[in-house]
Design an enzyme around this catalytic site. Structure first.
Site, PDB file in Angstrom:
ATOM      1  N   GLU A 248       0.818  -1.212   0.000  1.00  0.00           N
ATOM      2  CA  GLU A 248       0.000   0.000   0.000  1.00  0.00           C
ATOM      3  C   GLU A 248       0.854   1.265   0.000  1.00  0.00           C
ATOM      4  OE1 GLU A 248      -3.725   0.255   0.323  1.00  0.00           O
ATOM      5  OE2 GLU A 248      -3.305  -1.662  -0.645  1.00  0.00           O
ATOM      6  N   GLU A 257      -1.201   9.021  -0.074  1.00  0.00           N
ATOM      7  CA  GLU A 257      -1.206   8.657  -1.477  1.00  0.00           C
ATOM      8  C   GLU A 257      -0.852   9.875  -2.320  1.00  0.00           C
ATOM      9  OE1 GLU A 257      -4.917   7.734  -3.415  1.00  0.00           O
ATOM     10  OE2 GLU A 257      -6.034   8.533  -1.724  1.00  0.00           O
ATOM     11  N   ASN A 293     -14.771   6.030   6.725  1.00  0.00           N
ATOM     12  CA  ASN A 293     -13.733   5.269   7.416  1.00  0.00           C
ATOM     13  C   ASN A 293     -13.008   6.127   8.452  1.00  0.00           C
ATOM     14  OD1 ASN A 293     -13.771   2.557   6.464  1.00  0.00           O
ATOM     15  ND2 ASN A 293     -12.979   3.250   4.492  1.00  0.00           N
TER      16      ASN A 293
END
Length: 393
Positions: A248, A257, A293
């Site tokens: 990841e 990211e 989330n």
């Protein structure tokens, strides 16, 4: 990348995740063009910018690394290490020139030393051969000396690793030998399964943000992580979790990211829809994403991550805790949390499904699945873990 289980969100999440993956590739920094290293081969160390040829295509190195023998880190299966393209129209893989041959001495009554390493007879190095002046080592091979492990960068003989490691020397220091036994590491919990030395071996190029102490502190708040079952199961869970974290984040290099977006589902959560001015792009070892989330993780951890998602990229322990929260409690697009996959002996592939589901599994992206499996195999070898159940999904 974690996603909501609600059927109303799955389509949107999958579309945005595919777009995010394409943007990640498009916006990843390009390595400056370096020398052509010829055909890619296991055992070689590649530096940022090096170009190689593999299966008729050209690739450029994104991170300095050693292509460990047996790890399967081919350019085609490790997008965190290689990008497609570059210039490699000449050159061959450099191989240091062996010393000029010397006359063979007259055989003595006693057997002469063999040119290959012999297993270490002393305790603590678990079969890693002892360095001797007559033994020949090639790139990627390891040797132990006086309780410490070294790795050869290229062909070498009669160059003591203690005085020829680091810098331009032929040896790279790895770390102290791990004592043998069923529980070789100090401490309790995760520290009893993965030592700091082993953690450093797993992530030699990691971002300083991802500290070992932050990892241990966060794991202490989830005692069942690597704390369930026998030592074999605990090691297997550590290798599985770290393999997914490595994939990841490009080997724990990226804290966030690259293709940062809003990641607001526009659906109500217990915290609200989306806090003004906040983006919920992927952060931390498992790249926690989406407003729902952040709301759920914050409520579980006693932190207002919905209102301040930047906490995940500012505090190492918080970043690790969000990863453990998802690993231990969230099924994502799978059928059970990744932790349950391990303790139920459902296999490493089950953990991939819990994190990225159909985007990779069932033929969605076999290269990404293989990349995770390659890291899993490497980490198992470092900490002495074994597989149970299917590795693929």
């Amino acid at each position: 990348m974690p996603r909501q289980n609600s059927r109303s969100i799955v389509g949107l999440c999958a579309s945005l995740l595919v777009m995010g993956a394409l943007l990640f590739v498009a916006m990843s920094p390009s390595a400056a063009q370096g020398p052509c290293r010829g055909n890619w081969a296991e055992g070689n160390t590649y530096n940022v910018g090096d170009s190689v040829r593999y299966n008729g295509a050209t690739y450029t190195c994104l991170q300095t690394h050693t292509a460990y023998v047996g790890a399967g880190w081919t350019p085609a299966s490790t997008p965190s290490l290689w990008r497609t393209g570059g210039s490699c129209t000449g050159g061959t893989t450099p191989t240091p020139t062996p010393p000029s041959p010397t006359p063979t001495p007259t055989p003595a009554p006693n057997p002469t030393p063999t040119p290959t390493p012999t297993p270490n007879p002393g305790p603590g190095c678990n079969g890693i051969p002892t360095w001797t002046a007559t033994a020949i080592f090639t790139g990627g091979q390891r040797a132990s000396l006086n309780g410490f492990i070294y790795e050869a960068k290229w062909w070498t003989q009669n160059q003591n690793p203690e005085t020829n490691s680091g810098g331009d020397g032929p040896w790279k220091p790895i770390g102290p030998c791990v004592p043998p036994g069923p529980n070789p590491n100090p401490g309790s919990g995760l520290a009893a399964v993965v030592s700091q030395t082993q953690f450093n071996q797993m992530f030699p190029s990691r971002n300083p943000f991802y500290t070992y102490q932050g990892l241990i502190d966060a794991a202490a708040t989830f005692p069942e992580f690597t704390g369930t079952g026998d030592l074999a199961m605990r090691r297997r869970e550590a290798a599985a979790a770290f393999a997914n974290f490595a994939h990841e984040t490009g080997g724990l290099v990226h804290v966030t990211e690259i293709a940062r977006g809003l990641y607001c589902s526009n659906s109500a959560t217990p915290c609200g829809v989306c806090a003004p001015g906040q983006n919920y792009y992927g952060r931390g070892p498992i790249q926690l994403s989406w407003n729902f989330n952040y709301c759920s993780a914050g409520m579980a951890l006693g932190l207002d991550l919905w209102a301040n998602p930047n906490l995940v990229e500012q505090n190492s322990a918080i970043a690790w805790r969000t990863a453990f929260w998802y690993w231990m409690t969230q099924s994502g697009p799978g059928t059970q949390p990744a932790h349950s996959c391990i303790i139920n002996n459902a296999g490493f592939g089950c953990t991939i499904r819990s994190i990225n589901g159909a985007l990779e599994c069932n033929g969605g992206n076999p290269a990404q699945v293989q990349s995770r499996i390659n890291s899993f195999n490497l980490f198992k070898s470092i900490i002495g873990a074994t597989s149970v159940g299917p590795d693929g999904c």
